[in-house]
Design a protein around this motif. Sequence first.
Motif, short mmCIF file in Angstrom:
data_model
loop_
_atom_site.label_atom_id
_atom_site.label_comp_id
_atom_site.label_asym_id
_atom_site.label_seq_id
_atom_site.Cartn_x
_atom_site.Cartn_y
_atom_site.Cartn_z
N ARG A 204 0.84 -1.20 0.00
CA ARG A 204 0.00 0.00 0.00
C ARG A 204 0.87 1.25 0.00
NH1 ARG A 204 -2.57 0.03 5.30
NH2 ARG A 204 -0.81 1.32 5.94
N ILE A 205 0.49 2.21 -0.81
CA ILE A 205 1.14 3.52 -0.83
C ILE A 205 0.15 4.53 -0.27
CG2 ILE A 205 2.05 5.37 -2.30
CD1 ILE A 205 3.09 3.18 -4.17
N ASP A 206 0.56 5.21 0.81
CA ASP A 206 -0.31 6.19 1.45
C ASP A 206 -0.09 7.56 0.81
OD1 ASP A 206 -1.36 4.33 3.24
OD2 ASP A 206 0.22 4.68 4.70
N VAL A 207 -1.21 8.22 0.49
CA VAL A 207 -1.14 9.55 -0.13
C VAL A 207 -2.10 10.48 0.59
CG1 VAL A 207 -1.40 10.89 -2.26
CG2 VAL A 207 -0.61 8.51 -2.37
N LEU A 208 -1.59 11.62 1.05
CA LEU A 208 -2.41 12.63 1.70
C LEU A 208 -3.10 13.49 0.65
CD1 LEU A 208 0.13 13.81 4.43
CD2 LEU A 208 -1.96 12.51 4.85
N VAL A 209 -4.39 13.77 0.87
CA VAL A 209 -5.16 14.66 -0.01
C VAL A 209 -6.02 15.55 0.88
CG1 VAL A 209 -5.20 13.05 -1.97
CG2 VAL A 209 -7.01 12.95 -0.24
N PRO A 210 -6.46 16.71 0.36
CA PRO A 210 -7.34 17.57 1.15
C PRO A 210 -8.61 16.84 1.57
CG PRO A 210 -6.52 18.73 -0.78
CD PRO A 210 -6.13 17.30 -0.95
N ARG A 211 -9.12 17.20 2.73
CA ARG A 211 -10.30 16.53 3.27
C ARG A 211 -11.51 16.63 2.34
NH1 ARG A 211 -11.38 14.45 7.98
NH2 ARG A 211 -9.50 15.31 8.93
N VAL A 212 -11.58 17.67 1.53
CA VAL A 212 -12.75 17.87 0.66
C VAL A 212 -12.77 16.91 -0.53
CG1 VAL A 212 -13.00 20.29 1.28
CG2 VAL A 212 -11.53 19.66 -0.64
N ARG B 130 -13.14 13.58 -2.72
CA ARG B 130 -14.06 12.46 -2.56
C ARG B 130 -13.59 11.21 -3.31
NH1 ARG B 130 -14.94 14.58 1.20
NH2 ARG B 130 -16.82 15.64 1.95
N LEU B 131 -12.37 11.20 -3.77
CA LEU B 131 -11.83 10.00 -4.39
C LEU B 131 -11.71 8.89 -3.35
CD1 LEU B 131 -8.95 11.38 -6.63
CD2 LEU B 131 -11.03 10.26 -7.42
N ARG B 132 -11.79 7.66 -3.81
CA ARG B 132 -11.69 6.52 -2.90
C ARG B 132 -10.33 5.84 -3.04
NH1 ARG B 132 -17.51 3.32 -3.50
NH2 ARG B 132 -18.85 5.02 -2.75
N SER B 133 -9.92 5.18 -1.96
CA SER B 133 -8.73 4.35 -2.03
C SER B 133 -9.01 3.20 -3.00
CB SER B 133 -8.39 3.79 -0.65
OG SER B 133 -8.13 4.84 0.26
N VAL B 134 -7.99 2.82 -3.75
CA VAL B 134 -8.19 1.75 -4.73
C VAL B 134 -6.88 0.99 -4.93
CG1 VAL B 134 -7.70 3.31 -6.67
CG2 VAL B 134 -9.02 1.22 -7.07
N ARG B 135 -6.98 -0.31 -5.02
CA ARG B 135 -5.84 -1.19 -5.27
C ARG B 135 -4.71 -0.89 -4.29
NH1 ARG B 135 -6.43 -0.82 -11.87
NH2 ARG B 135 -8.62 -1.50 -11.87
N TYR B 136 -3.55 -0.46 -4.78
CA TYR B 136 -2.41 -0.27 -3.89
C TYR B 136 -2.29 1.16 -3.36
CZ TYR B 136 -0.38 1.29 -8.35
OH TYR B 136 -0.15 1.92 -9.55
N VAL B 137 -3.30 1.97 -3.56
CA VAL B 137 -3.26 3.37 -3.11
C VAL B 137 -4.28 3.58 -1.99
CG1 VAL B 137 -3.51 5.79 -3.74
CG2 VAL B 137 -2.55 4.17 -5.38
N ARG B 138 -3.80 4.07 -0.85
CA ARG B 138 -4.71 4.46 0.22
C ARG B 138 -4.69 5.98 0.34
NH1 ARG B 138 -4.39 3.08 6.65
NH2 ARG B 138 -2.53 4.39 6.47
#
Length: 355
Positions: free
Chosen positions: A125-133, A135-143
Motif C-alpha cells: 500500500r502507498i499512502d497519499v495525503l489529499v485535502p479533506r474535501v 471524494r476519491l476513494r482508495s483503490v488497489r495499492y493506493v490508500r
Amino acid sequence: MTQNTPLPPCHLRITSDVRQRVLSAAQLKARGVSAAQAAGRCGTGGPWQQPLPGVYVLHPGPLSGRERLRSALLHAGRTAVAGRRAVPRRSAGTDPAYGEAVVTGLAALSLHGFAAAPPAVSLDRIDVLVPRVRRLRSVRYVRLMRTSELPEPELLDGLPVAPVARALADAVAGLADAFAVRRLLTEAVREGHCEPAVVVGELNRAKVLGRPQVVNAVDSLLAESRASAEDRLYGLVREHGLPEPLWNVDLRLPGGPHLGGVDAYWPEEAVALELDTGAPRYGRTGGDRRQEEHEARWSGYAARREHLERLGVTVVHLSPGKLRDALEQQAVVVRTALMAAAAREPAAHVVILPR
C-alpha cells in the motif's frame, strides 16, 4: 517530445523518464490520445496497462517503485470537479497533475532514505495525503488519507513527500508490529532525521501515542536519545579543552530546598548545564489533564532555571540536535559562559550532591 505535443498512440513509447511512461488520462488527451484509444491499448495482450482509474502505464510489465509512486500521485491528483484543473501548491519541479497530493507513510520514509522502510516497489500500500474535501476513494495499492492539515511537502526525486515526522506518524498509525514501530522511531532520531520532541508531537497529533507498541517504542527512543546526547556532551568537554565539570549532580541550598539536578556543573564558575532531552508526553491520560500535566512540567523547568539564575548560577541549555550538528559552536557557548563568570557577582553557596 514536449509535454503538449499531440502524437498518435503508436508514437508514445517507453522512455527513461518515468513522467513519460506513466500518464494520466488528461495528459494523454493533451498528446492527442483519446480515452477510447487508451482503453484499446490496455486490452489483453496490449502494450499498455491501466493500474489505477485514470492512470496509464505505457508498457505491459510490472511497475517499478517510481512508477507506482507516480501513478498513485496522478490518481490522487485527479480534479475534484469535472472540467476544472486542480490548483497546484507545489514548488517548481513537481508535476501540476499531482494537485495537492503528498506521499506519506512508509513510502515517504523509503524516499527519505530509511533503511527500516521497504522500497515502494514492495509495499502492498502507498499512502497519499489529499485535502479533506476530496471524494476519491482508495483503490488497489493506493490508500488516500484525507486531512485538513496538509504538510508542506519536500521535493524528493521530483515527488512531493511529507516531512519525516509526519510520514513517520502516518506510518506508525498503520502498524501493529511493535518491533517495526521501534525500528522506525529509533532510526528517525539516531540518523538525525528529526528531534524526539518533534516525533512525539506528530505521534500525538495522529492520536497514536497511547498505543502500547508506541508507548514502549517512545520510552526506548527517549532513553537512547539521552544516552547519545550525554556521549556527545562528554566529547564536547574533552575534545575542546573545557574544564572538567562535576557530572550529573543535584544542587540545593544549605539547609534549604532542593534546586534540581543538572547534567554538568562547574562550581568555581557557578555554571550549570542541562540537556534538553525531554519531550512532551501525551496519550496516557485525558485531553485536558494531558495539557495541564504538560504545562505544569515545563513551567517547573522554567521556574527552576529562574531560581538558579537569581542565585547567580548561569544555566546553559543544549539540545541533542545542536550537539550532533554544531558541536564546535556549542563548545563556544559553554566556554563563553565559563569565561563570563569572572565578571559576575559571586553566586550564592550551593550544596552539590551526587545524583
